[in-house]
Write an enzyme that holds these catalytic residues in place. Structure first.
Site, PDB file in Angstrom:
ATOM      1  NE  ARG A  73      32.869  21.474  25.065  1.00  0.00           N
ATOM      2  CZ  ARG A  73      33.228  20.229  25.749  1.00  0.00           C
ATOM      3  NH1 ARG A  73      32.326  19.250  25.614  1.00  0.00           N
ATOM      4  NH2 ARG A  73      34.357  20.012  26.365  1.00  0.00           N
ATOM      5  CB  SER A  86      36.691  19.313  22.018  1.00  0.00           C
ATOM      6  OG  SER A  86      35.306  18.568  21.534  1.00  0.00           O
ATOM      7  CE  LYS A 103      28.994  11.502  26.875  1.00  0.00           C
ATOM      8  NZ  LYS A 103      29.948  10.274  27.365  1.00  0.00           N
ATOM      9  CG  ASP A 104      28.369  17.058  27.230  1.00  0.00           C
ATOM     10  OD1 ASP A 104      28.501  16.079  27.894  1.00  0.00           O
ATOM     11  OD2 ASP A 104      29.019  17.225  26.236  1.00  0.00           O
ATOM     12  CG  LEU A 128      29.338  11.931  40.281  1.00  0.00           C
ATOM     13  CD1 LEU A 128      28.065  12.748  40.577  1.00  0.00           C
ATOM     14  CD2 LEU A 128      30.203  11.276  41.483  1.00  0.00           C
ATOM     15  NE  ARG A 129      27.085   6.751  32.478  1.00  0.00           N
ATOM     16  CZ  ARG A 129      27.958   5.915  31.525  1.00  0.00           C
ATOM     17  NH1 ARG A 129      27.596   4.622  31.881  1.00  0.00           N
ATOM     18  NH2 ARG A 129      28.740   6.532  30.774  1.00  0.00           N
ATOM     19  NE  ARG A 130      31.786   6.256  30.802  1.00  0.00           N
ATOM     20  CZ  ARG A 130      32.233   7.232  29.777  1.00  0.00           C
ATOM     21  NH1 ARG A 130      33.022   8.167  30.308  1.00  0.00           N
ATOM     22  NH2 ARG A 130      31.675   6.991  28.605  1.00  0.00           N
ATOM     23  NE  ARG A 151      36.267  17.267  33.880  1.00  0.00           N
ATOM     24  CZ  ARG A 151      36.226  18.462  33.774  1.00  0.00           C
ATOM     25  NH1 ARG A 151      37.006  19.432  34.523  1.00  0.00           N
ATOM     26  NH2 ARG A 151      35.606  18.936  32.676  1.00  0.00           N
ATOM     27  N   GLY A 152      39.284  14.881  30.594  1.00  0.00           N
ATOM     28  CA  GLY A 152      40.019  15.306  29.376  1.00  0.00           C
ATOM     29  C   GLY A 152      39.646  14.648  28.492  1.00  0.00           C
ATOM     30  CD  GLN A 206      43.363  13.861  21.011  1.00  0.00           C
ATOM     31  OE1 GLN A 206      42.654  14.331  21.723  1.00  0.00           O
ATOM     32  NE2 GLN A 206      42.914  13.372  19.890  1.00  0.00           N
ATOM     33  CB  THR A 207      43.890  14.720  28.172  1.00  0.00           C
ATOM     34  OG1 THR A 207      44.140  16.128  27.428  1.00  0.00           O
ATOM     35  CG2 THR A 207      44.213  15.124  29.571  1.00  0.00           C
ATOM     36  NE  ARG A 208      38.488  11.325  29.185  1.00  0.00           N
ATOM     37  CZ  ARG A 208      37.268  11.068  29.650  1.00  0.00           C
ATOM     38  NH1 ARG A 208      36.940  10.044  29.882  1.00  0.00           N
ATOM     39  NH2 ARG A 208      36.474  12.352  29.670  1.00  0.00           N
ATOM     40  CB  CYS A 236      26.702  16.493  36.431  1.00  0.00           C
ATOM     41  SG  CYS A 236      26.921  16.321  34.892  1.00  0.00           S
TER      42      CYS A 236
END
Length: 319
Positions: free
Chosen positions: A17, A19, A95-96, A142-144, A161-162, A165-167, A254
Site C-alpha cells: 500500500r 501509506s 494484523k490486517d 471493534l476490539r479497542r 479512522r485514518g 496525520q489524519t487522526r 473484522c
C-alpha cells in the site's frame, strides 16, 4: 538449484500500500533482503498498489471497517497483483491479514516483531483513567471499542479512522479526547513521541499479530521462497502460529472483537486471548501455556473453550 538473483535491470518487485507506514515496512523488507543476499537496493522495486481501504472518501466517513468489507479492504488488490505476476512479493501488516490466503498464495515469512502494545494518544490526558464521564474516545477498531467500554463504561466511543496525520488532526479539532494507534507503527515511522503512553496488555490486549510484518508470495515460486527464507524470523513465526490459530478457530473477520498475544519464555509459549461483545457488556478471557511446538493447538483449544463459555448468540449482533 542455482540461485538467480534480482538485479537493477531485473528487479524483484515488492507490492505494498502507499501509506507512510506501509512504505516504511516495504523498505525495511527490501533492506533486509538486500543485506541477506548482498545485493544493491536497486535490485528491488517498490510497487505501490492502491487498495479499497486507501479510499480517502471512505476514510473521511468514519464508516466502521466491517461495513466496508473487513480485512480484505487492505489486501485484495495487492493479492490480485501478486497472482497476476505484476509483483513478486507482497508486504503486509499482519494484523490486517485474513487467516486464509487465496489459492496459489502462501504467507510464511515474518520479520522480527515490533512493540505489540497499543499507544494511547491524546492532547490532554495521560491515560483513559483521567478522562471524565462522557468523554469521547475515537476508534474504528471493534476490539479497542469493546475493551474501552468493558473497563470504562462511562466513556463514549465514536468512529475514528485514518492514518497518523489524519487522526492527530481530528484530535486537534476536538472530534475526540483521545484515540489509539499501534506502537509498532509509530516506532517504524519514527513517531514514538505521538504516544502519551504505551498501554500494557493487561489494560488493552493487542490485536492478533499486531506489530508483525508478513511477506506473501506465490506458492510455486521457489526462487522467491529461497530469498525469503533468509530473512524469516522464527520466533515471530512461532508466536503468530498460536495467535492466528486462535483467531481462525474463533472467526477471523473484522466483525468480532478479538484480542490475542503469544509470548515465549525459553521453550514455553504463553497465550492470552480475549473475546468481547462490541458494546462492552461482556468480556471472556483465558491465559494458558504450552510447549512452543504446541502453540497452534493451544490457540485452537483456547478459542474452543471461550466459544463454549460464550454460548450461542455471543457474536450474533447487529449495530
Amino acid at each position: 538449484m542455482t540461485f538467480d538473483p534480482p538485479s537493477p535491470t531485473r528487479p524483484l518487485k515488492l507490492g505494498t500500500r502507499g501509506s507512510p507506514l506501509a512504505l516504511a515496512q516495504a523498505y525495511e523488507t527490501r533492506d533486509r533482503l538486500a543485506a541477506a543476499h548482498d545485493l544493491a537496493p536497486e535490485a528491488f522495486e517498490i510497487v505501490v498498489i492502491k487498495t479499497t481501504g486507501d479510499n480517502r472518501a471512505l476514510i473521511a466517513t468514519d464508516t466502521p471497517l466491517k461495513e466496508l468489507g473487513g480485512k480484505g479492504l487492505f489486501t485484495r488488490e495487492i493479492e490480485e497483483a501478486l497472482l497476476s505476476g505484476e509483483i513478486d512479493i507482497a508486504v503486509h501488516s499482519m494484523k490486517d491479514m485474513p487467516v486464509e490466503q487465496p489459492g496459489g498464495l502462501v504467507l510464511d515469512t515474518y520479520l522480527p516483531r515490533e512493540d505489540v502494545r497499543d499507544a494511547f494518544v491524546s492532547p490532554g490526558a495521560a491515560g483513559l483513567k483521567e478522562l471524565p464521564e462522557g468523554a469521547k474516545v475515537g476508534t474504528s477498531s471493534l476490539r479497542r471499542r469493546a475493551q474501552v467500554l468493558v473497563r470504562y463504561p462511562h466513556l463514549e466511543v465514536v468512529q475514528f479512522r485514518g492514518n497518523v496525520q489524519t487522526r492527530l488532526k481530528k484530535l486537534e479539532d476536538g472530534v475526540a479526547a483521545c484515540t489509539f494507534l499501534a506502537m509498532a507503527g509509530l516506532n517504524r515511522l519514527g513517531r514514538a513521541d505521538v504516544a502519551r503512553a504505551a498501554m500494557a496488555p493487561e489494560e488493552m490486549l493487542p490485536a492478533v499479530a499486531q506489530g508483525a510484518i508478513g511477506i506473501e508470495r506465490r506458492s510455486d515460486d521457489t526462487r522467491v521462497a529461497h530469498m525469503l527464507a533468509a530473512i524469516h524470523d522464527g520466533v515471530t513465526g512461532q508466536r503468530l502460529a498460536a495467535e492466528r490459530a486462535f483467531l481462525s478457530t474463533l472467526d477471523g473477520s473484522c466483525e468480532t472483537p478479538i484480542a490475542g498475544l503469544a509470548e515465549l519464555d525459553g521453550g514455553t509459549l504463553r497465550l492470552r486471548g480475549e473475546i468481547l461483545r462490541p458494546d462492552g457488556s461482556e468480556c471472556l478471557s483465558d491465559d494458558a501455556t504450552a510447549p512452543i511446538e504446541d502453540g497452534p493447538a493451544l490457540g485452537a483449544e483456547m478459542a474452543r473453550k471461550l466459544l463454549e463459555q460464550a454460548g450461542p448468540g455471543f457474536f450474533d449482533w447487529r449495530e
